[in-house]
Design an enzyme around this catalytic site. Structure first.
Site, short mmCIF file in Angstrom:
data_model
loop_
_atom_site.label_atom_id
_atom_site.label_comp_id
_atom_site.label_asym_id
_atom_site.label_seq_id
_atom_site.Cartn_x
_atom_site.Cartn_y
_atom_site.Cartn_z
N ASP A 68 0.82 -1.21 0.00
CA ASP A 68 0.00 0.00 0.00
C ASP A 68 0.85 1.26 0.00
OD1 ASP A 68 0.95 -0.38 2.58
OD2 ASP A 68 -1.01 -0.64 3.49
N ASP A 136 -7.95 -2.31 14.08
CA ASP A 136 -9.33 -2.59 13.69
C ASP A 136 -9.43 -3.83 12.79
OD1 ASP A 136 -8.27 -1.64 11.32
OD2 ASP A 136 -9.71 -0.01 11.05
N HIS A 138 -7.55 -4.35 10.06
CA HIS A 138 -7.22 -4.16 8.65
C HIS A 138 -5.90 -4.83 8.28
CE1 HIS A 138 -5.08 -0.16 9.72
NE2 HIS A 138 -4.15 -0.85 9.09
N GLU A 143 -9.80 -1.66 5.11
CA GLU A 143 -10.50 -1.35 6.35
C GLU A 143 -11.75 -2.21 6.51
OE1 GLU A 143 -9.16 0.32 8.58
OE2 GLU A 143 -8.39 2.28 7.98
#
Ligand code: GLP
Length: 243
Positions: A68, A136, A138, A143
């Site tokens: 990413d 979270d 991810h 996400e």
């Protein structure tokens, strides 16, 4: 199927990850590594650099793909993932520039850039994919809510992710970009082998969701329950809810 390793400390976590990477480098004529940013893989990268310096392990035939990149930061920015990877690994292992693949977050048409990256990926099979995990759940910047069949795409970052990452931006969440380009969950799942590194109590809930939770986009990492070769390397704090 998950192979879970609970290590005593961060150095041991990094050694376990390095062992898997080294095996791939030894076994394959043209190894392809999937790489991640964040604090979790830094120890692994240090061991790869030390091994290159001490044992002469060559990266001339190694190809890499990164997961990413932030959108909106020039690649020279000190917090771009391009800078992170060059400083923490690429500049110190003698890997040829043309073997390094990273998505660009600076293209005028980001959809074209996503298509280009996914096409590049399609020419290779990643042998070992290194991953961290967000608090979270991810992976990459996929996400919660990202479809399991997603390929490389533009992602809007959750506020919690921007807050977590603000520690790299002088603690100022407003400086953390709002969007990123990321390999999708389906792109990640194509790797032959996946290695996830997580340490610290901030990751315990996400680790629980990945391993024990329902297989559901609300915890993106839970998609890994469908992969046949995943090694999860944790410290005791990150493993607190699963053991
Ligand atoms: C970032 C990256 C992820 C990384 C995660 C965890 O948002 N996009 O690839 O795995 O956060 O980072 P860290 O290892 O610093 O906890």
């Amino acid at each position: 199927m998950f192979n879970v390793i609970i290590a005593d400390n961060y150095d041991q976590i990094s050694s376990e990850a390095f062992r898997i990477v080294k095996k791939e480098l030894q076994q394959e004529e043209h190894p392809v590594l999937g790489l991640a940013t964040g604090s979790s893989p830094i120890g692994l990268y240090k061991k790869m650099i030390a091994d290159h310096n001490v044992n002469g392990t060559s990266y001339k035939k190694v190809t890499t793909f990164n997961l990413d990149e932030y959108i909106g930061l020039p690649r020279e920015h000190d917090q771009s993932y391009w800078t992170f990877m060059h400083e923490n690994l690429f500049d110190q292992i003698g890997i040829p520039d043309q073997n390094v693949h990273m998505p660009s977050g600076e293209e005028p048409d980001m959809n074209l850039e996503c298509d280009r990256y996914e096409r590049d990926l399609a020419n290779y099979t990643i042998g070992v994919q290194i991953l961290g995990i967000g608090s979270d759940g991810h992976i990459g910047f996929n996400e919660p809510g990202t479809p399991f069949d997603s390929v490389t795409h533009v992602a809007k970052l959750e506020e919690s992710t921007r807050r977590d990452n603000s520690r790299f931006f002088e603690g100022d969440i407003d400086r953390v970009p709002e969007e990123a380009v990321t390999m999708g969950l389906a792109s990640i799942m194509k790797a032959k082998k996946i290695v996830i590194i997580a340490y610290g109590k901030n990751k315990a809930q996400a680790v629980y969701g990945m391993i024990r939770g329902p297989k559901d986009p609300s915890c993106p990492a839970s998609i890994l329950q469908d992969h046949s070769d995943v090694t999860i390397i944790l410290d005791r704090e990150a493993a607190a809810l699963i053991s």
